[in-house]
Design a protein around this motif. Sequence first.
Motif, mmCIF file in Angstrom:
data_model
loop_
_atom_site.group_PDB
_atom_site.id
_atom_site.type_symbol
_atom_site.label_atom_id
_atom_site.label_comp_id
_atom_site.label_asym_id
_atom_site.label_seq_id
_atom_site.Cartn_x
_atom_site.Cartn_y
_atom_site.Cartn_z
ATOM 1 N N GLU A 19 0.836 -1.194 0.000
ATOM 2 C CA GLU A 19 0.000 0.000 0.000
ATOM 3 C C GLU A 19 0.875 1.250 0.000
ATOM 4 N N ALA A 20 2.054 1.150 0.603
ATOM 5 C CA ALA A 20 2.978 2.287 0.636
ATOM 6 C C ALA A 20 3.402 2.683 -0.778
ATOM 7 N N THR A 21 3.516 1.709 -1.675
ATOM 8 C CA THR A 21 3.868 2.010 -3.064
ATOM 9 C C THR A 21 2.788 2.857 -3.716
ATOM 10 N N LEU A 22 1.526 2.498 -3.486
ATOM 11 C CA LEU A 22 0.418 3.296 -4.030
ATOM 12 C C LEU A 22 0.423 4.697 -3.416
ATOM 13 N N GLU A 23 0.694 4.789 -2.133
ATOM 14 C CA GLU A 23 0.751 6.097 -1.458
ATOM 15 C C GLU A 23 1.868 6.951 -2.031
ATOM 16 N N ARG A 24 3.027 6.332 -2.267
ATOM 17 C CA ARG A 24 4.164 7.060 -2.853
ATOM 18 C C ARG A 24 3.815 7.556 -4.254
ATOM 19 N N ASP A 25 3.208 6.682 -5.060
ATOM 20 C CA ASP A 25 2.821 7.078 -6.415
ATOM 21 C C ASP A 25 1.883 8.282 -6.383
ATOM 22 N N ARG A 26 0.922 8.262 -5.478
ATOM 23 C CA ARG A 26 -0.007 9.397 -5.389
ATOM 24 C C ARG A 26 0.737 10.667 -4.993
ATOM 25 N N SER A 27 1.661 10.559 -4.049
ATOM 26 C CA SER A 27 2.391 11.757 -3.610
ATOM 27 C C SER A 27 3.285 12.310 -4.718
ATOM 28 N N LEU A 28 3.743 11.441 -5.608
ATOM 29 C CA LEU A 28 4.580 11.853 -6.743
ATOM 30 C C LEU A 28 3.745 12.210 -7.971
#
Length: 69
Positions: A19-28
């Motif tokens: 889920e952290a990967t999805l969160e990172r993608d959204r922040s980027l």
Amino acid sequence: MNEQLMTQEELAFRWKISEATLERDRSLKQGVRYLKIGGLIRYRPQDVLEYEEACMHEPKAAKLKEKNT
């Protein structure tokens, strides 16, 4: 319009990523489109499918074969 929205947890499970990967993608500001409803993040199935199609890569041999037919 009666489509079931996906949670971050469901999408992470589908793609076998954290889920952290999805969160990172959204922040980027990259990755699949999402809805933010209140404090909740949801993904439309059609956006997920479109993103998966856009990520599709074919081996070079398959492209050459397709071109020759």
